[in-house]
Enzyme design. Structure first.
Site, PDB file in Angstrom:
ATOM      1  CG  ASP A  64     -47.486 -21.575  11.734  1.00  0.00           C
ATOM      2  OD1 ASP A  64     -48.006 -22.692  11.589  1.00  0.00           O
ATOM      3  OD2 ASP A  64     -46.621 -21.133  10.953  1.00  0.00           O
ATOM      4  CG  HIS A  65     -50.985 -23.291   9.430  1.00  0.00           C
ATOM      5  ND1 HIS A  65     -49.656 -22.953   9.501  1.00  0.00           N
ATOM      6  CD2 HIS A  65     -51.324 -23.170   8.130  1.00  0.00           C
ATOM      7  CE1 HIS A  65     -49.224 -22.639   8.289  1.00  0.00           C
ATOM      8  NE2 HIS A  65     -50.220 -22.763   7.436  1.00  0.00           N
ATOM      9  CG  ASP A 119     -46.716 -23.339   4.609  1.00  0.00           C
ATOM     10  OD1 ASP A 119     -47.751 -23.524   5.271  1.00  0.00           O
ATOM     11  OD2 ASP A 119     -46.578 -22.371   3.831  1.00  0.00           O
ATOM     12  NE  ARG A 379     -51.440 -20.097  -1.854  1.00  0.00           N
ATOM     13  CZ  ARG A 379     -50.665 -21.059  -1.378  1.00  0.00           C
ATOM     14  NH1 ARG A 379     -51.002 -21.696  -0.288  1.00  0.00           N
ATOM     15  NH2 ARG A 379     -49.571 -21.385  -2.018  1.00  0.00           N
ATOM     16  CB  SER A 535     -51.780 -25.432   0.102  1.00  0.00           C
ATOM     17  OG  SER A 535     -51.507 -26.513   0.921  1.00  0.00           O
ATOM     18  NE  ARG A 537     -54.190 -26.956   2.043  1.00  0.00           N
ATOM     19  CZ  ARG A 537     -55.044 -25.930   1.954  1.00  0.00           C
ATOM     20  NH1 ARG A 537     -56.284 -26.113   1.566  1.00  0.00           N
ATOM     21  NH2 ARG A 537     -54.675 -24.714   2.267  1.00  0.00           N
TER      22      ARG A 537
HETATM   23  C1  MIC Z   1     -51.672 -22.150   2.843  1.00  0.00           C
HETATM   24  O1  MIC Z   1     -51.291 -21.000   2.903  1.00  0.00           O
HETATM   25  O2  MIC Z   1     -52.452 -22.568   1.976  1.00  0.00           O
HETATM   26  C2  MIC Z   1     -51.166 -23.122   3.888  1.00  0.00           C
HETATM   27  C3  MIC Z   1     -52.274 -23.421   4.802  1.00  0.00           C
HETATM   28  O3  MIC Z   1     -50.135 -22.515   4.630  1.00  0.00           O
HETATM   29  C4  MIC Z   1     -50.635 -24.363   3.175  1.00  0.00           C
HETATM   30  C5  MIC Z   1     -50.286 -25.482   4.049  1.00  0.00           C
HETATM   31  C6  MIC Z   1     -51.472 -26.263   4.553  1.00  0.00           C
HETATM   32  O4  MIC Z   1     -52.434 -26.460   3.816  1.00  0.00           O
HETATM   33  O5  MIC Z   1     -51.408 -26.697   5.695  1.00  0.00           O
HETATM   34  C7  MIC Z   1     -49.446 -24.111   2.254  1.00  0.00           C
HETATM   35  O6  MIC Z   1     -49.269 -23.009   1.801  1.00  0.00           O
HETATM   36  O7  MIC Z   1     -48.716 -25.057   1.913  1.00  0.00           O
HETATM   37 FE1  SF4 Z   2     -50.004 -19.282   7.209  1.00  0.00          FE
HETATM   38 FE2  SF4 Z   2     -50.118 -20.214   4.703  1.00  0.00          FE
HETATM   39 FE3  SF4 Z   2     -51.296 -17.909   5.365  1.00  0.00          FE
HETATM   40 FE4  SF4 Z   2     -48.690 -18.040   5.300  1.00  0.00          FE
HETATM   41  S1  SF4 Z   2     -50.068 -18.310   3.572  1.00  0.00           S
HETATM   42  S2  SF4 Z   2     -49.919 -17.095   6.909  1.00  0.00           S
HETATM   43  S3  SF4 Z   2     -48.298 -20.100   6.039  1.00  0.00           S
HETATM   44  S4  SF4 Z   2     -51.843 -19.957   6.105  1.00  0.00           S
END
Ligand code: MIC
Ligand code: SF4
Length: 643
Positions: A64-65, A119, A379, A535, A537
């Site tokens: 999905d990313h 995630d 975010r 995140s 990550r």
């Molecule tokens: C995000 O919303 O920051 C992400 C991208 O979903 C991350 C995961 C990632 O960095 O791949 C998260 O929330 O953990």
């Molecule tokens: Fe995707 Fe992270 Fe955004 Fe949710 S917050 S939509 S998991 S990138």
């Protein structure tokens, strides 16, 4: 003994430790999820552990990313995940099936069970009464292999909801109010439990919007009771059999209680660049805007989309505004098409995207220079949208839709009566994009396909006797993982290629950092409060490891990030006296004599700043298990040594 909801779930899943706030506890994990931007690493690590088949009740891999395929990299990673999951017993949610948290809520989340996901928004499942927690990919890999997941026994914060939301005020405003009350550090070391009469007025998707953004509070998880509304939702998803009621005991004890009166809430906005920088939309009303993005795992449910469609029906998006809409799942997308609401969105001028994270992670739709962007996401960290000087505001779908039409911030409560939206009593169920894993017999014949983008994972090293190196970077409070390891279209395709990814590390704060770190062979980083928020990550630990970072000193750390640092053998330490932060400067030569000994068994270490001659006390707030992981040079070495 009386228990809260989360205490009940913990009690039923406790593998080790005592349920005493602040102590490390080990939990049995029923379900796991991964997404593609963290998934390749998680599965590479799972493979390295040598387990043939997952041992959880259910594990799902979502794509999905990284869905904008501007080169071969993302598609290669998708194929790797598709083949590795088929071989090892994991379900595979194909690209096009939707955002992990939305799909998981619809199809798999179960009240009373435990879920970890690579995630940070995995607590979305708390909307249905499941204990969902964000974790690093390595921790998810361990859980898939049947291993225990460790957390600190959390405090329980109760949010007591009263009353009912007024017209045009929505679940997003509830969580923005909680963020205003508690701040982005307010949930650290805690779980947020929602209770009170107001709970009954909120549907499961609304509850999930609230638990989703509990991640922004730094909370371990957020959860709602499982009640009649939960049962109705599960029934509508054809899964009534997954229902169990779940409520706190009447005399359960909470560490803190806050009241939120839903009836008195007004539309709110989180202003740049932090989700807790909250103001009433009425104070912003009339200010021009350039972009509106509706979707993300926070606000992409059928309820959100139908609300937006009803508000846009028969209108035209303002000529100065570009509006994107990404429905959260194939289920939502198809139902929107079937009921005609999709046509209302298209004809109003919305630019409809695929059901994926999209602009939320900077995968396209970056605003114009210094653009004002209103997003229903979770975010608004600096530069996350892909435009360094963009100003991102987090708002509800109602504020987003009204403002998209007007071209300025609009407080929708000035618009009169809100459209009435009723959710269907049954959702469209078609899991044709969820591939089942191969049987153990078939699995042997499956070859895992690895594209050239997949590079080896850097290995941690055991700490040396003494640590002598430079303070290579000093940063402030609330440093996010988007500062440490930015994302976006140009960088995300390298999530499986740490050497390439390292060229972007910390460049949001200091564009010379990667070069400097390479030239000096690494060093120590100094941060302020809540270092590593955001995140899950693990790249925010893996990449600094690759660049030679041996330790991070901060005033305090965010939960998932500190676990990731330990997993990769980077030693996290806190300043005993937070004011010492001001007395240490970037470029200072630092010495930690007896570093290894301190990691092995001491709660304090003395840091000598050789440049100024001053000494400072550092705290090593580590459990025995964490010390052993660090001494082994990280979790992979530790697991190998112990298996
Ligand atoms: C995000 O919303 O920051 C992400 C991208 O979903 C991350 C995961 C990632 O960095 O791949 C998260 O929330 O953990
Ligand atoms: Fe995707 Fe992270 Fe955004 Fe949710 S917050 S939509 S998991 S990138």
């Amino acid at each position: 003994m009386a228990y809260t909801i989360v205490q009940k779930i913990i009690k039923n899943h406790l593998v080790s430790g005592e349920m005493k706030v602040g102590q490390e506890i080990g939990l049995r994990i029923d379900q796991t999820l991964t997404q593609d931007a963290t998934g390749t690493m998680a599965y590479l690590q799972f493979e390295a552990m040598g387990t043939e088949r997952v041992k959880t009740e259910l594990s799902v891999a979502y794509i999905d990313h990284n869905t904008l395929q501007a080169g071969f990299e993302n598609a290669d990673d998708h194929r790797y995940i598709q083949t590795v999951t088929k071989k090892h017993g994991i379900r595979f949610s194909r690209p096009g099936n939707g955002i992990c948290h939305q799909v998981h809520l619809e199809r798999f989340a179960i009240p009373g069970k435990t879920l970890i996901g690579s995630d940070s928004h995995t607590p979305t499942a708390g909307g249905i009464g499941m204990m969902g927690m964000g974790a690093g990919g390595l921790d998810v890999a361990v859980a898939m292999g049947g291993g225990t997941y460790y957390i600190t026994m959390p405090k329980i914060i109760r949010i007591n909801l009263k009353g009912r939301l007024s017209d045009y005020v929505s679940a997003k405003d509830v969580i923005l109010e909680v963020l205003r009350l508690l701040s982005v550090k307010g949930g650290v070391g805690a779980v947020i439990e929602y209770s009170g009469e107001g709970v009954k007025t909120l549907s499961v998707p609304q509850r999930a919007t609230i638990t989703n953004m509990g991640a922004e509070l730094g909370a371990t998880t957020s959860i709602f009771p499982s009640d009649e509304i939960t049962r109705q939702f599960l029934k509508a998803q054809g899964r009534e059999c997954d229902y169990t009621p779940l409520a706190p005991d009447e005399d359960a004890v909470y560490d803190a209680t806050y009241d939120v009166d839903l009836s008195s809430l007004k539309p709110l906005a989180a202003c740049p660049h932090s989700p807790d920088n909250v103001k009433p939309v009425s104070e912003l009303a009339g200010a021009p805007i350039n972009q509106v993005c509706i979707g993300s795992c926070t606000n992409s449910s059928m309820l959100d989309m139908l609300t937006v469609a009803a508000m846009l029906k028969g209108k035209t998006v303002h000529p100065d505004v570009s509006l994107s809409i990404s429905p959260g799942s194939k289920q939502v997308y198809t139902m929107l098409a079937e009921c005609g609401a999709l046509a209302d969105l298209i004809s109003a001028g919305a630019r409809i995207l695929e059901c994926a994270c999209g602009p939320c992670i900077g995968m396209g739709f970056s605003p114009k220079s210094a653009g004002i962007s209103l997003r229903t996401f979770n975010r608004n960290f600096l530069a996350r949208s892909g435009t360094a000087d963009a100003q991102v505001y987090l708002v509800s779908p109602e504020v987003a839709a009204a403002s998209a039409i007007a071209g300025v911030f609009v407080d929708p409560t000035t618009l009169g009566k809100a459209p009435e939206i009723t959710l269907p009593s049954s959702f469209l169920i078609n899991d044709n994009l969820i591939e089942l894993p191969a049987s153990p017999e078939e699995a042997e014949g499956i070859t895992v396909e690895r594209g050239p983008n997949i590079k080896p994972i850097p290995k941690g090293e055991a700490p040396k006797e003494d640590l002598a190196c430079e303070l290579i970077l000093k940063v402030g409070d609330n440093i996010t993982t988007d500062h440490i390891m930015p994302a976006g279209t140009k960088i995300l395709p390298y999530r499986s290629n740490v050497p390439k990814l390292s060229e972007f590390c910390f460049t949001v704060c200091d564009k010379d950092f990667p070069e400097r770190a390479k030239a000096k062979g690494g060093g120590i980083i100094l941060g302020g409060q809540n270092y590593g928020q955001g995140s899950s990550r693990e790249h925010a630990a893996l990449v600094p490891l690759y660049l030679g970072i041996k330790a991070v000193i901060a005033k305090s750390f965010a939960r998932i990030h500190v676990a990731n640092l330990i997993n990769f053998g980077i030693v996290p330490m806190t300043l005993k006296c937070p004011d010492d932060y001001d007395r240490i400067s970037e470029g200072d030569e630092l010495l930690l004599e007896g570093f290894r000994k301190a990691v092995a068994g001491s709660d304090v270490a003395v840091l000598l700043d050789k440049t100024t001659g001053e000494s400072f006390e550092l705290c090593l707030n580590l459990t025995e298990r964490q010390r052993e992981i660090l001494l082994a040079g990280g979790m992979l070495n530790y697991t190998k040594a112990n298996s």
